[in-house]
Design a protein around this motif. Structure first.
Motif, PDB file in Angstrom:
ATOM      1  N   GLU A   1       0.907  -1.272   0.002  1.00 45.30           N
ATOM      2  CA  GLU A   1       0.213   0.167   0.159  1.00 45.30           C
ATOM      3  C   GLU A   1       0.704   1.075  -0.026  1.00 45.30           C
ATOM      4  O   GLU A   1       2.133   1.154   0.666  1.00 45.30           O
ATOM      5  CB  GLU A   1      -0.920  -0.010   1.061  1.00 45.30           C
ATOM      6  CG  GLU A   1      -1.877  -1.201   1.229  1.00 45.30           C
ATOM      7  CD  GLU A   1      -2.867  -0.842   2.462  1.00 45.30           C
ATOM      8  OE1 GLU A   1      -2.411  -0.147   3.241  1.00 45.30           O
ATOM      9  OE2 GLU A   1      -3.644  -2.003   2.571  1.00 45.30           O
ATOM     10  N   VAL A   2       0.541   2.402  -0.594  1.00 48.92           N
ATOM     11  CA  VAL A   2       1.049   3.449  -0.712  1.00 48.92           C
ATOM     12  C   VAL A   2       0.665   4.172   0.806  1.00 48.92           C
ATOM     13  O   VAL A   2      -0.611   4.482   1.044  1.00 48.92           O
ATOM     14  CB  VAL A   2       0.687   4.359  -1.832  1.00 48.92           C
ATOM     15  CG1 VAL A   2       1.132   5.775  -1.417  1.00 48.92           C
ATOM     16  CG2 VAL A   2       0.908   3.863  -2.838  1.00 48.92           C
ATOM     17  N   LYS A   3       1.653   4.539   1.458  1.00 46.77           N
ATOM     18  CA  LYS A   3       1.654   4.841   2.976  1.00 46.77           C
ATOM     19  C   LYS A   3       1.312   6.646   2.739  1.00 46.77           C
ATOM     20  O   LYS A   3       2.170   7.391   2.765  1.00 46.77           O
ATOM     21  CB  LYS A   3       2.619   4.970   3.710  1.00 46.77           C
ATOM     22  CG  LYS A   3       2.835   3.401   3.961  1.00 46.77           C
ATOM     23  CD  LYS A   3       4.142   2.962   4.664  1.00 46.77           C
ATOM     24  CE  LYS A   3       4.603   1.517   4.720  1.00 46.77           C
ATOM     25  NZ  LYS A   3       5.801   1.257   5.631  1.00 46.77           N
ATOM     26  N   ASN A   4      -0.019   6.978   2.584  1.00 45.16           N
ATOM     27  CA  ASN A   4      -0.329   8.365   2.396  1.00 45.16           C
ATOM     28  C   ASN A   4      -0.242   8.821   3.843  1.00 45.16           C
ATOM     29  O   ASN A   4      -0.585   8.470   5.050  1.00 45.16           O
ATOM     30  CB  ASN A   4      -1.909   8.591   1.904  1.00 45.16           C
ATOM     31  CG  ASN A   4      -2.221   8.415   0.491  1.00 45.16           C
ATOM     32  OD1 ASN A   4      -1.129   8.826  -0.234  1.00 45.16           O
ATOM     33  ND2 ASN A   4      -3.014   7.634   0.177  1.00 45.16           N
ATOM     34  N   GLY A   5       0.427   9.987   3.965  1.00 48.13           N
ATOM     35  CA  GLY A   5       0.623  10.880   5.214  1.00 48.13           C
ATOM     36  C   GLY A   5       0.601  12.303   4.822  1.00 48.13           C
ATOM     37  O   GLY A   5       0.306  12.836   3.979  1.00 48.13           O
ATOM     38  N   GLU A   6       1.340  12.940   5.693  1.00 45.96           N
ATOM     39  CA  GLU A   6       1.733  14.398   5.332  1.00 45.96           C
ATOM     40  C   GLU A   6       3.036  14.580   5.481  1.00 45.96           C
ATOM     41  O   GLU A   6       3.963  14.216   6.310  1.00 45.96           O
ATOM     42  CB  GLU A   6       1.045  15.228   6.616  1.00 45.96           C
ATOM     43  CG  GLU A   6      -0.578  15.181   6.542  1.00 45.96           C
ATOM     44  CD  GLU A   6      -1.373  15.999   7.300  1.00 45.96           C
ATOM     45  OE1 GLU A   6      -0.751  16.387   8.571  1.00 45.96           O
ATOM     46  OE2 GLU A   6      -2.590  16.285   7.407  1.00 45.96           O
ATOM     47  N   VAL A   7       3.681  15.386   4.676  1.00 41.36           N
ATOM     48  CA  VAL A   7       5.039  15.633   4.538  1.00 41.36           C
ATOM     49  C   VAL A   7       5.208  17.237   3.835  1.00 41.36           C
ATOM     50  O   VAL A   7       4.299  17.745   3.300  1.00 41.36           O
ATOM     51  CB  VAL A   7       5.790  15.000   3.465  1.00 41.36           C
ATOM     52  CG1 VAL A   7       5.064  14.847   2.180  1.00 41.36           C
ATOM     53  CG2 VAL A   7       7.009  15.111   3.256  1.00 41.36           C
TER      54      VAL A   7
ATOM     55  N   LEU B   1       1.885  18.738   2.314  1.00 40.83           N
ATOM     56  CA  LEU B   1       1.322  17.838   1.505  1.00 40.83           C
ATOM     57  C   LEU B   1       0.822  16.523   1.864  1.00 40.83           C
ATOM     58  O   LEU B   1       1.446  16.130   3.056  1.00 40.83           O
ATOM     59  CB  LEU B   1       2.656  17.477   0.331  1.00 40.83           C
ATOM     60  CG  LEU B   1       3.382  18.623  -0.340  1.00 40.83           C
ATOM     61  CD1 LEU B   1       4.507  18.306  -1.298  1.00 40.83           C
ATOM     62  CD2 LEU B   1       2.343  19.697  -1.050  1.00 40.83           C
ATOM     63  N   LYS B   2       0.033  16.136   1.308  1.00 43.26           N
ATOM     64  CA  LYS B   2      -0.673  14.756   1.480  1.00 43.26           C
ATOM     65  C   LYS B   2      -0.188  13.823   0.486  1.00 43.26           C
ATOM     66  O   LYS B   2      -0.236  14.018  -0.702  1.00 43.26           O
ATOM     67  CB  LYS B   2      -1.986  14.851   1.477  1.00 43.26           C
ATOM     68  CG  LYS B   2      -2.964  13.507   1.923  1.00 43.26           C
ATOM     69  CD  LYS B   2      -4.349  13.691   2.010  1.00 43.26           C
ATOM     70  CE  LYS B   2      -5.058  12.437   2.393  1.00 43.26           C
ATOM     71  NZ  LYS B   2      -6.503  12.537   2.523  1.00 43.26           N
ATOM     72  N   GLY B   3       0.411  12.565   1.084  1.00 36.87           N
ATOM     73  CA  GLY B   3       0.939  11.637   0.080  1.00 36.87           C
ATOM     74  C   GLY B   3       2.069  10.548   0.807  1.00 36.87           C
ATOM     75  O   GLY B   3       2.210  11.006   1.795  1.00 36.87           O
ATOM     76  N   ASP B   4       2.634  10.164  -0.084  1.00 37.08           N
ATOM     77  CA  ASP B   4       3.688   9.106   0.369  1.00 37.08           C
ATOM     78  C   ASP B   4       5.057   9.782   0.031  1.00 37.08           C
ATOM     79  O   ASP B   4       5.350   9.983  -1.176  1.00 37.08           O
ATOM     80  CB  ASP B   4       3.567   7.889  -0.425  1.00 37.08           C
ATOM     81  CG  ASP B   4       4.559   6.669   0.036  1.00 37.08           C
ATOM     82  OD1 ASP B   4       5.869   7.366   0.602  1.00 37.08           O
ATOM     83  OD2 ASP B   4       4.164   5.564   0.222  1.00 37.08           O
TER      84      ASP B   4
END
Length: 242
Positions: free
Chosen positions: A152-158, A192-195
């Motif tokens: 799974e793509v680990k969507n988070g915040e960066v 940003l929201k994403g991996d």
């Protein structure tokens, strides 16, 4: 009186004949459905309309089995396609650290680093890229297993700065070795929201294409806001990206 007396028997015989033909036709329909399923024709369906309940039940069962096989076949084809795409993408990604190792090695061989500190940094860069290649190899190994679709793509915040700083740290020295100008436009910090890892990999792929297809003079990264999105532009001099 004779004709009248015989009439019910004729009708009864006709009814039995009709019933026999109907049963035979429905059984033949089921037989043909089984033959088509055995041949792998999963699009063929048994017409269960106007069937007797007992035959309709078997027809619906054949259709259900055929549908199950079709779904399994589709999933298998999807799995194989995704495996191929993943391995192709990872194989392309490996070129990035390999190219970096090649540049570091060439610079070390030609004594372009005039201090021990710079040579140590180059060696650390080689070690870092070797580790990255090992990670890609692990992905290929994972893709060869049946459970690779569970990745799974680990969507988070960066923060955008974390991504940009990673790209700059990776390419600043690499591009200086081949005397290519590398400019990064100033930008407003944002979340940003994403991996993060996948985002960096995508940008690295684009950077590698910019290096490969450009004229070797410069690469520039700029930023633009569009609604709730942050657009990142990577532009090379010479030929456009492919």
């Amino acid at each position: 009186i004779y004709i009248v007396g015989e009439l019910p028997a004729v009708l009864l015989n006709m009814a039995f004949l009709f019933l026999f033909c109907s049963i035979a036709a429905q059984m033949r329909r089921l037989e043909k459905g089984g033959e088509e399923l055995a041949k792998g024709n999963l699009k063929n369906k048994v017409d269960t309309q106007r069937m007797f309940p007992i035959f309709r039940k078997h027809g619906e069962h054949l259709n259900s089995v055929s549908k199950g096989f079709a779904i399994a076949l589709h999933q298998n084809m999807k799995s194989e396609r995704l495996k191929t795409e993943l391995i192709t993408n990872v194989s392309h990604d490996i070129k990035t650290p390999l190219s970096s190792i090649e540049l570091y090695s060439k610079a070390l061989a030609e004594n372009l680093y005039d201090t021990k500190e710079k040579r140590d940094e180059a060696l650390q860069g080689i070690a870092r890229n070797v580790k990255e290649i090992k990670g890609y190899v692990d992905e290929i190994v994972t893709a060869s297993r049946e459970d690779f679709l569970n990745l799974e793509v680990k969507n988070g915040e960066v923060y955008l700065s974390a991504v940009v700083d990673s790209i700059q740290a990776y390419y600043r020295e690499k591009l200086s070795v081949i005397h290519m100008d590398f400019a990064v436009e100033s930008f407003d910090e944002c979340l940003l929201k994403g991996d993060q890892n996948r985002l960096i990999e995508v940008l690295q792929n684009i950077m590698e294409n910019a290096i490969k297809y450009g004229d070797g003079r410069s690469i520039r990264i700029t930023f633009e806001d569009e609604e709730d999105c942050k657009l990142i532009h990577i532009e090379n001099s010479g030929n456009g990206l492919k």
